[in-house]
Design a protein around this motif. Sequence first.
Motif, mmCIF file in Angstrom:
data_model
loop_
_atom_site.group_PDB
_atom_site.id
_atom_site.type_symbol
_atom_site.label_atom_id
_atom_site.label_comp_id
_atom_site.label_asym_id
_atom_site.label_seq_id
_atom_site.Cartn_x
_atom_site.Cartn_y
_atom_site.Cartn_z
ATOM 1 N N LEU A 66 0.846 -1.187 0.000
ATOM 2 C CA LEU A 66 0.000 0.000 0.000
ATOM 3 C C LEU A 66 0.882 1.236 0.000
ATOM 4 N N THR A 67 0.716 2.073 -0.987
ATOM 5 C CA THR A 67 1.556 3.260 -1.108
ATOM 6 C C THR A 67 0.730 4.391 -1.692
ATOM 7 N N GLY A 68 1.387 5.482 -1.971
ATOM 8 C CA GLY A 68 0.714 6.650 -2.512
ATOM 9 C C GLY A 68 1.055 7.897 -1.715
ATOM 10 N N PHE A 69 0.767 9.050 -2.293
ATOM 11 C CA PHE A 69 1.087 10.323 -1.647
ATOM 12 C C PHE A 69 0.359 10.463 -0.310
ATOM 13 N N SER A 70 -0.971 10.158 -0.288
ATOM 14 C CA SER A 70 -1.747 10.298 0.949
ATOM 15 C C SER A 70 -1.251 9.338 2.017
ATOM 16 N N VAL A 71 -0.927 8.099 1.611
ATOM 17 C CA VAL A 71 -0.458 7.100 2.583
ATOM 18 C C VAL A 71 0.873 7.530 3.190
ATOM 19 N N GLU A 72 1.823 7.952 2.333
ATOM 20 C CA GLU A 72 3.127 8.372 2.845
ATOM 21 C C GLU A 72 3.014 9.616 3.715
ATOM 22 N N LEU A 73 2.097 10.513 3.346
ATOM 23 C CA LEU A 73 1.903 11.722 4.151
ATOM 24 C C LEU A 73 1.424 11.355 5.552
ATOM 25 N N PHE A 74 0.460 10.429 5.637
ATOM 26 C CA PHE A 74 -0.063 10.057 6.951
ATOM 27 C C PHE A 74 0.983 9.275 7.751
ATOM 28 N N ARG A 75 1.809 8.490 7.065
ATOM 29 C CA ARG A 75 2.871 7.786 7.789
ATOM 30 C C ARG A 75 3.847 8.775 8.428
ATOM 31 N N ARG A 76 4.173 9.844 7.716
ATOM 32 C CA ARG A 76 5.070 10.850 8.293
ATOM 33 C C ARG A 76 4.394 11.575 9.455
ATOM 34 N N ILE A 77 3.081 11.772 9.345
ATOM 35 C CA ILE A 77 2.351 12.388 10.466
ATOM 36 C C ILE A 77 2.420 11.482 11.688
ATOM 37 N N ALA A 78 2.250 10.152 11.473
ATOM 38 C CA ALA A 78 2.307 9.211 12.584
ATOM 39 C C ALA A 78 3.694 9.215 13.229
ATOM 40 N N GLU A 79 4.758 9.265 12.404
ATOM 41 C CA GLU A 79 6.103 9.297 12.944
ATOM 42 C C GLU A 79 6.353 10.580 13.732
ATOM 43 N N ALA A 80 5.867 11.697 13.205
ATOM 44 C CA ALA A 80 6.106 12.973 13.886
ATOM 45 C C ALA A 80 5.349 13.046 15.208
ATOM 46 N N GLN A 81 4.147 12.482 15.275
ATOM 47 C CA GLN A 81 3.320 12.564 16.481
ATOM 48 C C GLN A 81 3.490 11.356 17.398
ATOM 49 N N GLN A 82 4.376 10.402 17.008
ATOM 50 C CA GLN A 82 4.645 9.213 17.811
ATOM 51 C C GLN A 82 3.369 8.415 18.080
ATOM 52 N N LEU A 239 -7.747 14.598 15.225
ATOM 53 C CA LEU A 239 -7.870 15.711 14.276
ATOM 54 C C LEU A 239 -6.872 16.812 14.593
ATOM 55 N N GLN A 240 -6.654 17.086 15.876
ATOM 56 C CA GLN A 240 -5.691 18.119 16.265
ATOM 57 C C GLN A 240 -4.271 17.704 15.913
ATOM 58 N N LEU A 241 -3.962 16.398 16.118
ATOM 59 C CA LEU A 241 -2.626 15.916 15.767
ATOM 60 C C LEU A 241 -2.361 16.064 14.274
ATOM 61 N N VAL A 242 -3.383 15.718 13.448
ATOM 62 C CA VAL A 242 -3.216 15.807 11.998
ATOM 63 C C VAL A 242 -2.997 17.259 11.568
ATOM 64 N N ASN A 243 -3.817 18.174 12.081
ATOM 65 C CA ASN A 243 -3.691 19.588 11.688
ATOM 66 C C ASN A 243 -2.351 20.168 12.120
ATOM 67 N N GLU A 244 -1.899 19.816 13.336
ATOM 68 C CA GLU A 244 -0.605 20.328 13.790
ATOM 69 C C GLU A 244 0.529 19.782 12.920
ATOM 70 N N SER A 245 0.445 18.513 12.571
ATOM 71 C CA SER A 245 1.511 17.936 11.751
ATOM 72 C C SER A 245 1.537 18.546 10.357
ATOM 73 N N LEU A 246 0.356 18.757 9.765
ATOM 74 C CA LEU A 246 0.315 19.385 8.442
ATOM 75 C C LEU A 246 0.938 20.779 8.471
ATOM 76 N N ALA A 247 0.613 21.533 9.520
ATOM 77 C CA ALA A 247 1.190 22.878 9.629
ATOM 78 C C ALA A 247 2.707 22.815 9.794
ATOM 79 N N ASP A 248 3.190 21.856 10.612
ATOM 80 C CA ASP A 248 4.637 21.732 10.817
ATOM 81 C C ASP A 248 5.333 21.318 9.531
ATOM 82 N N MET A 249 4.718 20.387 8.770
ATOM 83 C CA MET A 249 5.337 19.931 7.524
ATOM 84 C C MET A 249 5.395 21.050 6.489
#
Length: 681
Positions: A66-82, A239-249
Amino acid sequence: MSVLFKSIFIVLSLLWAAFSWPYAALAEEADNLSDEAKKPMAEKVYQVAVDEHLPPFSYINEAGELTGFSVELFRRIAEAQQIEVAFHPMNLYEAERALEEGTVDAVIGMKYSVERSERFRFSESYFTTTDVMVIPSEAANEINSLAGLRGKTIVMQEDPVSFELLLNVRRVEFQLALNAKDSFQFLLMDRADAWLTNKRTAEFYLDQSGERENYRILEHISVPSDFAVAVRQGERDLLQLVNESLADMQTNGDYQRLYTQWFGLHPDSQLREMRNWIIFLSIVIGCAAVILIVIYLWNKRLKKEVAKRTSALAEANVKLEQQQKALSQADAFKTQIIHHLYYGILTFNKELQVTSLNERAKELLGFGRDELLEPADILGTPLIAKIVREYTEHVESNQQPAILSEEIEIEVNEETRYILYRAIPLQEGKEEESGFLITLADRSEAKMLEKKLATQEKMRALGQLVAGVAHEIRNPLTSMKTFIDLLPYKYEDVRFREELIKHVPEALRRMNKIVESLLDYARPKFPKKKMLGAGRFIQSVVAIIEPTMKKQQVRLSLDIEQDDPIVCDPDQLKQVLLNLLLNALDAMEEAEEKKLTISTERKDDITFVHVTDSGMGMDKEDISHIFEPFYTTKPHGVGLGLTLCYQWIKENDGDMQIESMKGKGTTFTIALPAKWEEENE
């Protein structure tokens, strides 16, 4: 000359090093990104659904991953937010249902819409794309706009955002698929004439299947859409974790690097690179100009200017054509809306000439919808001529921009119609007027319904009055029957005859008075104003309803001045008071204390009549709607009684106010003129 070439070579070398260094650093940073140590995950595992057939955003590659831009983006969000996440590939329809049922915590790659926002909470948009139409190349001449889709079959994934693109297309058929891959297969099998999907996914499947040359992507038939992360209504933390990570990225550049990895340079990076290249090319051209100025001084400079001007004109021409097309489409859309409105609309310029009108206006003026009319035909109708004349007079008598509104009765094709018109000025700037606009609304059916309901309301009130009057008439009838029964036996008794002569005529007069009052109430009303004495008039109205009050054990209190004058139509005022008294009796039906108070007072040239009951009262919501037609708090009421009362009081140059509190009772206040004006003569 050799010194000049050496200098130019040194400058170009320095520039190349300056421009290539950021990109080398960017590549090195991207390589180092994969070697960073992963942060520890939280104990909770978030279940995330993703559309498995939406490349290049989310899909399963040839290796089964499973890959793709959305998948990789969410994986980086998960890594950043632990946090730890588990992806679940499924169709978008299944993902929505799983999110509603709580099987998954989030869905990535869902388009935002108003309908979905009522069920889910959306993160900030992480990608903006456009839904485009894909058609076979041989159909390019036939389908080049939305109008060309009429009678065609469009295959698409069920999506409320995409449906908005095709709302105004008539006779179009839809074929829905569970995902983008199935919809593309339908197009390949000629089961559909067009395919609606996002541009990136369309390009991916066309390139993968080798069918890119056989199909065309119509980018001018498109609608923008945003991809976001959707969570359940109560999932605020994720939802807050996702928004914070998007802003940080976005801030640290991770998003731009991921975007470049999947789609090439990000638009912002493209602009920066283009700017750098423009600077670089400008320097090269400048150096070349310096070298060639000796030989091609004037000729080269002239060619350069001509080329620049030609390019600018070509770009301006393309932009102008695009703007004209957009304006044409917007104008056609507005025209379609205006012609299908229920209200008639006409516009006039300063010279009182008709500049436009819609089809509804033609119908209200007695013309056919498709009939071609001249401005003189419209101005020649009695209705428009009357409105234009009155509006002109109204404007001349007012300094400020005039607004005129009135309901009038007209004859159209031997049919009586009630037309409510409104004339308002049209302004080009803040103060300059360019003409005026007239709107026409047909209120014939509403008028007819109001008359029917008014009759029903009146008959209901009459029914209550008749019940009370019948009870009151029964007493003198009983007395008269008693005398008649005893007449054969006691006719010779002198005392009996005296009692007969005393009581029977009195009973007859009493019944006659009651019947006359009832007939006076039921007789048709005409707006004829008179000078009345408030006290005597109110007592005459109370006499009609007094039997009903006695029957319901209501205590009546009168605080009225006999000589307070009132100028109004007595029949209409009587009906208003009767209606208020009957409403008061209904309100006190279940009250412990039943008290009805009627009082009057005069202030300057106005006489006030207060009707207060100790009933159940009303809350603020009911009070705000109490004078509106068809609004009632009674189980079997029509909702027109107080509306008619308010209208009648207004026709008599008065006003009616209400004060009420739930459980404390209600007070109606009628204000009427106490002075006879010249216009009433």
